[in-house]
Structure formats: C-alpha cells, structure tokens
Design an enzyme around this catalytic site. Sequence first.
Site, PDB file in Angstrom:
ATOM      1  CB  SER A  77      30.288  37.266  41.296  1.00 12.36           C
ATOM      2  OG  SER A  77      29.302  38.276  41.253  1.00 12.36           O
ATOM      3  CG  LEU A  78      26.130  38.131  44.701  1.00 12.46           C
ATOM      4  CD1 LEU A  78      24.828  38.917  44.737  1.00 12.46           C
ATOM      5  CD2 LEU A  78      26.793  38.155  46.073  1.00 12.46           C
ATOM      6  CD1 TRP A  80      30.176  47.221  49.479  1.00 13.41           C
ATOM      7  CD2 TRP A  80      31.174  48.509  47.960  1.00 13.41           C
ATOM      8  NE1 TRP A  80      30.927  48.138  50.155  1.00 13.41           N
ATOM      9  CE2 TRP A  80      31.561  48.942  49.254  1.00 13.41           C
ATOM     10  CE3 TRP A  80      31.695  49.167  46.849  1.00 13.41           C
ATOM     11  CZ2 TRP A  80      32.425  50.017  49.456  1.00 13.41           C
ATOM     12  CZ3 TRP A  80      32.566  50.229  47.061  1.00 13.41           C
ATOM     13  CH2 TRP A  80      32.921  50.657  48.347  1.00 13.41           C
ATOM     14  CB  ALA A  81      26.648  42.516  44.638  1.00 10.28           C
ATOM     15  NE  ARG A 105      29.896  42.906  34.213  1.00  8.92           N
ATOM     16  CZ  ARG A 105      29.664  42.598  35.484  1.00  8.92           C
ATOM     17  NH1 ARG A 105      30.612  42.064  36.219  1.00  8.92           N
ATOM     18  NH2 ARG A 105      28.472  42.822  36.015  1.00  8.92           N
ATOM     19  CG  HIS A 126      31.362  47.172  35.933  1.00 10.86           C
ATOM     20  ND1 HIS A 126      30.660  48.135  35.252  1.00 10.86           N
ATOM     21  CD2 HIS A 126      30.447  46.259  36.337  1.00 10.86           C
ATOM     22  CE1 HIS A 126      29.370  47.811  35.236  1.00 10.86           C
ATOM     23  NE2 HIS A 126      29.222  46.678  35.893  1.00 10.86           N
ATOM     24  NE  ARG A 166      32.068  38.747  38.225  1.00 12.40           N
ATOM     25  CZ  ARG A 166      30.992  39.525  38.326  1.00 12.40           C
ATOM     26  NH1 ARG A 166      29.781  38.991  38.376  1.00 12.40           N
ATOM     27  NH2 ARG A 166      31.113  40.832  38.367  1.00 12.40           N
ATOM     28  CB  ALA A 193      31.697  32.692  49.927  1.00 14.77           C
ATOM     29  N   GLY A 197      23.852  44.315  40.925  1.00 18.58           N
ATOM     30  CA  GLY A 197      23.144  43.606  39.859  1.00 18.58           C
ATOM     31  C   GLY A 197      22.164  42.553  40.313  1.00 18.58           C
ATOM     32  CD  GLU A 245      23.153  41.903  35.431  1.00 18.85           C
ATOM     33  OE1 GLU A 245      22.686  42.562  36.371  1.00 18.85           O
ATOM     34  OE2 GLU A 245      24.127  41.135  35.561  1.00 18.85           O
TER      35      GLU A 245
END
Length: 543
Positions: A401-402, A60-61, A300, A252, A396, A31, A63, A128
């Site tokens: 998120s990204l 760290w993401a 999730r 998660h 979410r 962001a 996915g 996913e």
Amino acid sequence: MSSSPRSNTGVDVVTTAASPSDVLIVGSGAAGLTAALTLAERFRVTVLAKGALNEGSTAWAQGGIAAVLEPGDTFDNHVEDTMVAGAGLNDREVVEFVVGAAPAAIARLQQLGVPFAMDGNALHLTREGGHSHRRIVHVADATGWAVQEALQKAAEAHPNITLVPDQVAIDLATSRHEERYSGAGNVWGVYAVDRRTGTVNLYTARATILATGGAGRTYLFSTAPRGATGDGIAMAWRAGCRVSNMEMMQFHPTCLYNLEVKNFLITEAVRGEGGRLINPVTGKRFMTYYDAERMELAPRDVVARAIDAEIKRYGLDYVHLDISHMPPDFVRGHFPNIYDKLIGLGIDMTRAPIPVVPAQHYTCGGIVIDRDGRTDLPGLYAAGECTESGLHGANRLASNSLLECFVFGEACADHIAAHWDSLPPVPVIRPWDESRVTDSDEEVVIKQNWTEIRRFMWNYVGIVRTTKRLERAQHRITMLTEEVADYYGHFRVTPDLIELRNLLQTAELIVRSALRRHESRGLHYTRDWPEMLPEAVDTVLVP
C-alpha cells in the site's frame, strides 16, 4: 447536485486560496506529499489536509514497504505473490510497473532520511503474509510514522509547497461551477470548509490530485484513522468518475481486542516473525484446519475468514495471537511500539498471547485511474488508497500500500509536468452559495445516522456476506440517502455533515458493487455464490 455550488457554512466565502497554486493536492499522506515534492521543483503546490498534516493513514502504517532487495528474490516473484493475493483481478502490467519501481522508491526515502532498520550494511528485511521472500523494509513497527515525518519535513522546508491543515473538502469544483456554465467536465479544484473558522474556501488549480485515503470508517470496527470516510471516492463519483471493485474491502485479521482501546492494529509482521493463532477454548493452533500449507502466513482474506469462523463457531469474543515462544529480546526488539502499548494495558506479549479480532483495514477499490494516475475527468488525478489502479485486485498483498502511494504519487506528478502546456488556465469559478440554508440545531441526527451506517455495514457487508444481508443494507441506505440529502439541502455544512454524506455514498457504492459480483473472489466472500468464476472481471460502476 444543481449547477450552482450550494454552500453551507456561514461566515465569509473565499473565492480563491490565499496564494494561487499551479497544482492542488487533497491529502497530506504518502501519496500526496510524494506528488508535492516531485512537482515542487517546477510548480507552486498547495496541499490540503483534512485535519492535522499527520493524521492520515500513512502515519498509522506499522508494517513496512515491499521491495525486491533480498538475494534470490526477483521482480517476478513479487509480481506473482501480488497476483496470487489479488485472486487474478489485478492488472499484471500495473503490478509489474509498481514492483519494478519499488527499489528506487526505497532509495529516495533513504535520501529523505527515513531511518530504515539495518542488518549490517544492508536493509533489514522482514516477511509478511502472502510473500514468498523477505522483502519488507521497515522502521521497527512504526514505518508509516517515520515515512510521514520525513516527507512532511521535506515538504515544510520547500518554498514552493504550501501546506494547509484543517480543510475538509466538500466537493470538486468542476466546469459546472464556472461563471459561464460548461458541461466539459474539467476539474478546477475543490470547495473546502475550514474547521477553525467555518469559512468555505475555494481552492483552484490547473491540475488537482486526490490523495484522500480510504473508506474504512464505513465500518464499525476499523484500523483506519477517524478521517477515513471515503471523501475522495465520493467526491469523484459525484463529479462523474467511475469507481471500481468497491466490494473488495480488506479486513485485517489481527486488531487488538480491548474495550477501552479501539482500532489498535497488531501488525502482520508479528505473524511473519513466528506468531501463532490459537483458539482460546481449545488451545489449538487453528490455521491448520484452514490453510495447512501457509498457516498464519496465508493472505489476509484467508486468515480473517478463519478467525471469523472460529469466533462464530465457538461463540468467542476474540482469538489469541501468540509470539511468547520467541526470545523476549527478539520480540521487544522487533515490536517496541506494540510491546509498550500492550504493557500499558497489562499484556506482556513476551509471556502471554494477545487477544485479537478482525477489523476493516484497507479499501482495495476506488476511483478508476490509469498508470499516470489520471481519472475520467480532465485535470483530475488520484493516487493511493482512494484509487483502483489495478495493483491490488481482489485483495491487497501486505506492505504494497505505501509502495503504491510513492509510485503513483510520482506518476501523477510526472504526467502533470510532461503535459503542463496542454492544461488550460483556470476560468472564473463561482463562490459557494449559502443563501438558502440555515444553521442546524439537530446535530444528533448526524451522530445517529453515522452510527447506524457503520453498524449495518459491519453486520451485513462484512467478512462473510449473503444476498439477503446485502439487500437489507441497500434498503437502509436508500432510506438514509433521502434523509441526508434533505438535511444537506437545508443546513450549513459542518465537517461531520460532510463526512456523513461521503460515508453514506461510499457505503452505497460498496453494497451495489457487492450485489453485482456473483462469485466469491478474494475479499468478497458470499455464501450465495461460494465458487470463483473462471474469468476475473472488475466491477465497474458508472455515474
């Protein structure tokens, strides 16, 4: 806080940044760097990182990034999947705005050199949990690292962007800190302590963007990086911003269970590509009993509660995630980083199951913002995980998120640029006053309180909640707040003290929000209010 900014570090006080900037960005992840690159064509931008530039959650993401790119998929499908995952608490107009902007965001990342996986001439798409189609673009299982690398490289090369690592933000500099006190509520930048020197620096700008990430480290078990202590949320709250839906903490379902290697995430895509959840005692695929239609691809919150239930029912330490029935080359090709990490720990995921447990993973609530990223305070914007934009609602959807970071990072930048002439120049801001504090000789107090907060938040404010547990957590927070406030008032600030103060403030907001919601919706599941109310209403806290 008093109207005078109280200092706590020692050494000299710096009243301005080394080179004054037009826009200040706190946070060097997706962001923050997206906003910086968008703004830098016209403005001088300073980006502060809490530690190293690449230590935030973006890197760290594992996915990927969700976008409608597959033939047969539609924006409406992506919107609907997001709304279903968010249990109706999302703002549909915001969801449509973000989903519609996704393909263009992917294209810009490709132009920056992000090496997304390809399938012939097209982007390779994976699927996913919660998604009705394959729409996750990725770089094997290390998408975040590749995105961070590309954005950071571009920012480092831009002459109008100054990147400053190791700056731990203490509080926002507001109208209360002007040399001539004002109650106008404008934000003029931040006070931050330099990790290397202990100096408190004042960074000022006509517009400030908070891109500080989430508050995962409020919990004992979390996949979030060490610095995810809710700093932006706590600072904005103290300055006068509303926060919303802080009770919506995403856990998660699949974090590696290993006593030596903590916080290693096993990406959602392992289940997306055929991974099965197995009870190690019964040997059975247990999602059949919890969501027979969607199984491991359920959202999730559903999967996390199912694993939590199996663990508690059978007295387990973990459950198994098994993808060993898939061809070994397929597994190694799709998940090279996870495969290598597990091999180093003696686990061959092509032959044996992976032991997993749920862990806190994402902060769905945060600072209230509008579609332009504006907060309640003039001159203050926010983007990414520290915000509640209306995108995620009560849960979410994977890989949104990204995407939110790119879309709202750009939205903040666009609004600042379009309204630049209406942003007033920075007045004289008073330096950080540390005349009434001393060095602490009781650092053990910080460590003890940090550990206590994380443990009672995990036990009392976790995946399954009760009113009694929440009240116990609230009681502990009340006691600790007095202790920490006294400590903060007498000793010079250190990075650990700043984080403890923010961690405790964030925990208080989470618990207060959870006690207000008298229903179970999305990520907030309470045994005392197991039903979901007919109307979805945000939990909004006002300072």
